[in-house]
Design an enzyme around this catalytic site. Sequence first.
Site, PDB file in Angstrom:
ATOM      1  N   HIS A 163     -55.354  60.779 -69.955  1.00 46.56           N
ATOM      2  CA  HIS A 163     -54.965  61.817 -70.908  1.00 46.56           C
ATOM      3  C   HIS A 163     -55.382  63.158 -70.285  1.00 46.56           C
ATOM      4  CE1 HIS A 163     -55.293  64.166 -74.653  1.00 46.56           C
ATOM      5  NE2 HIS A 163     -54.611  63.214 -75.264  1.00 46.56           N
ATOM      6  N   ASP A 240     -63.427  56.778 -71.141  1.00 45.21           N
ATOM      7  CA  ASP A 240     -62.774  57.386 -72.299  1.00 45.21           C
ATOM      8  C   ASP A 240     -62.350  56.228 -73.208  1.00 45.21           C
ATOM      9  OD1 ASP A 240     -60.904  58.258 -74.112  1.00 45.21           O
ATOM     10  OD2 ASP A 240     -59.675  59.359 -72.670  1.00 45.21           O
ATOM     11  N   CYS A 404     -49.588  63.761 -73.909  1.00 45.53           N
ATOM     12  CA  CYS A 404     -50.658  64.435 -73.144  1.00 45.53           C
ATOM     13  C   CYS A 404     -50.987  63.708 -71.851  1.00 45.53           C
ATOM     14  CB  CYS A 404     -51.921  64.626 -73.985  1.00 45.53           C
ATOM     15  SG  CYS A 404     -51.672  65.719 -75.359  1.00 45.53           S
TER      16      CYS A 404
END
Lengths: 446, 140
Positions: A163, A240, A404
């Site tokens: 991302h 993440d 994104c």
Amino acid sequence: MVLKLPKSIGLSQHSAHHYRGKVSLLNHQQNKESQDVSLKKQFDVEEVRKDFPILKRKVHGSPLVYLDSGASAQKPKSVIDTVSRYYSEQHANIHRGVHHLSQEATQAYEEAREVIRGYINAKHSHEVLFTKGTTDGINLVASSFGRKFINEGDEVIVSTLEHHSNIVPWQMICEEKGASLKVIPINQAGELNMEEFKSLLNDRTRLVSVTHVSNSLGTINPVEEMIELSHAKNVPVLLDGAQAVPHKHVDMQALDVDFYVFSGHKLFGPTGVGVLYGKEDLLNQMPPYQGGGDMIEKVTFEKTTYNSLPHKFEAGTPNIVGGIGLGAAVVYFDQFDEKQILDHEQDILAYATDQLSQIEGVKFIGTATEKASVVSFLLEGSHPFDVGTLLDQQGIAVRTGHHCTQPLMDFYGIPGTVRASFAIYNNRADVDALVAGVKRAANMLL
Amino acid sequence: MSTIDDIQNEIIEEFEFFDQWMDKYEYIIDLGKKLAPLNDQFKHDDNLIPGCQSRVWLHAEMENDQVKFTADSDAVITKGIIALLIRVLSNQTAEQISRSELYFIDRIGLKEHLSPTRSNGLVSMVIKIKAIADNLKRYH
């Protein structure tokens, strides 16, 4: 599998009335040291749906079919009630107040931290830092760890799947320091090339920062192996976990990960709150990220000394209700057996993949063997925006665009995809609605 | 020669035939498919309209005091929407375009039915068209 109880239970018992979001869990557990699966609530998607009030609403005259949980998950009533109750009965600023309300609010906030610590099995609750969300957590590490440990000529490794929030903060610190960003390539299925990853790891590598689960494709990365390989070279790893935690239990100590970030709102909690887990030793070595109240020990105009963890990284009045709401969300999610959730979501994923593949012109983007419940696809001959618009008119919420992840879209040579992301409250009827909706859109567009 | 408001009123009347939003979209898609193609040489970055989820190119030319718009998009619904804008604003003088008030967007419910991203796209299209007209007004 045995889940460990949050250690706060003793603490929580006498204050349970302050933090009713977790009362039911506490009642189950108060006399036990640990809780096993048999105590977990049987997962039944139709029962789960009743916990989410928004699923009853209509959009453009049709019942809402919410397939955008990857962007933000809906909230169960227990979270909504906890937030509302906090503001109705408990709110005050935390940590410094001598008055009763302030102490109650502080206790509720710190209990939420403890609940989260237990859930992610961090060793210490001061390793659990509240942030604004995943993006904020990554920026904190990039800025603070980066300032201390990244120097000229150093390298940071990310992957093609990232991302933008796990690309741009690293680009910024690399640019500032004269370091460079290295990117792990992927194959057409959307899986990391592990051989390339091994060859990217070298003495100049300061950090590996990769996504646990791809937001655009759903690919589940082999993070255990990546951590092992990185640690063998003394390189710390940031994961993440924004797209991982809403689907599965993550265990910080078992993973032995150095940093782990996620957002509250994707885990059925409030927006504007998230978590950065960091190993105590690393966090202690890192300089503060932002200066202000709460993060200090003593301030004079000559010199300021900093507060201890976690406060060192939590300047200013935090998102108190967000933290407490996230605690309630974790309690909600944790009441179910993890395996039953995974089985349910994998069933929905398989069903959606099978049903959509029968529509002429549907092309899947991201076909990894290990996938979370996300389907990204294109309707050949049409733009994702058109498909999304027509699905919306039928009450079906999907995400369209590059999600994104522009470099990833560039890899596939596409402007974006239509992404349906499934959560615990999605059922086969949702998939049927999506399939009917896509067919109708195809008829109109092609 | 129809004025901008004549054409706006025509469009409002046409949309009154549809009671279902999906039918309105069917019509918009049809307009998009029928929009006269934009020559590839005009699909450059200067002609790209910012703020749209899909790419939209808009090209303007002067022809006997009138501005002629041509456009394209990689999304057909967007193309249909810009086809409506072109129908209203193309072949008018720069002065008329610049002074025009585009009430048809609200009246056919386009604005409320387009999500913020898309609505911004529509707003961006209008801003770009007006900017072109203002610019032309100054130099012609």
